[in-house]
Write a protein that holds these residues in place. Sequence first.
Motif, short mmCIF file in Angstrom:
data_model
loop_
_atom_site.label_atom_id
_atom_site.label_comp_id
_atom_site.label_asym_id
_atom_site.label_seq_id
_atom_site.Cartn_x
_atom_site.Cartn_y
_atom_site.Cartn_z
N ARG A 93 -1.90 48.99 29.22
CA ARG A 93 -3.34 49.21 29.43
C ARG A 93 -3.93 50.00 28.27
NH1 ARG A 93 -1.33 49.94 34.57
NH2 ARG A 93 -1.43 52.20 34.41
N TYR A 96 -4.46 47.60 25.45
CA TYR A 96 -5.71 46.86 25.68
C TYR A 96 -6.91 47.74 25.35
CZ TYR A 96 -9.78 45.33 28.32
OH TYR A 96 -11.06 45.00 28.68
N PHE A 119 -4.55 43.85 21.18
CA PHE A 119 -4.68 42.89 22.29
C PHE A 119 -3.39 42.06 22.42
CE2 PHE A 119 -9.61 42.67 21.93
CZ PHE A 119 -9.75 43.65 22.89
N ALA A 122 -0.56 44.07 24.09
CA ALA A 122 -0.78 44.17 25.54
C ALA A 122 -0.61 42.81 26.21
CB ALA A 122 -2.18 44.73 25.82
N ASN A 127 -0.65 41.80 30.17
CA ASN A 127 -1.95 42.33 30.55
C ASN A 127 -2.99 41.20 30.49
OD1 ASN A 127 -4.73 43.58 29.80
ND2 ASN A 127 -3.58 45.29 30.65
N LYS A 129 -6.28 41.06 30.95
CA LYS A 129 -7.52 41.30 30.21
C LYS A 129 -7.30 41.13 28.71
CE LYS A 129 -9.53 44.36 33.64
NZ LYS A 129 -9.99 45.73 33.93
N ALA A 130 -6.17 41.63 28.24
CA ALA A 130 -5.84 41.46 26.82
C ALA A 130 -5.59 39.99 26.51
CB ALA A 130 -4.60 42.30 26.48
#
Length: 202
Positions: A93, A96, A119, A122, A127, A129-130
């Motif tokens: 996190r 990210y 990014f 991650a 992850n 979102k990444a």
Amino acid sequence: MLKRFFLGFVLALPIALSQALPVAAQSVQDAGEAYKRGDYATALKVLWPQAAQGNAEAQNNLGLMYYRGQGIPQDRAEAASWFRMAAERGHPRAQYNLGLTYHKGAGIPQDSAEALKWFRKAAEQGNAKAQNNLAVMYHRGDGVSKDSAEAVKWFRKAAAQGHARAQENLGLVSKPSEEVAPESQPESQSQPQSQPQSQPAP
């Protein structure tokens, strides 16, 4: 006598450490509960010593509080510093969040190449979102050569985790008139990855 004392100390040390470690872990959990209640003073009181001792979760969450100005004056440069400490310890996190601060130029100079780097780190740890933001960068050719196949690959990885924005973006990549959207907010441990967010992540 001294030898006996030393031997007793050595034997007792692992027991003391095993008792202390769960307390430290619980302290970070307590900070998270205080944060959710909006009790930022308590959260900060618990996070500071943990972050100073190198706890990556505490460092990331302290960075988030600086980023948002929660219980402490907003300072995005300081936030980026704490995100970096946690990111370099492999905290996904925080990776990210650091990527996001580079992508937005929030408190540090905007740098698409650095954003892409964090990014990716991650994203490779799962992850969502990444993964979504990495896909957006490939789709747009932002900080990297445009690569539609690579964009689709990462959108699919995020979408497979139930990430709503990635699922939407996956449906848009084949439509030239439509624009895919990145995450733009930090991520916290309490935020489900399936929900679109626009901030960094605690």
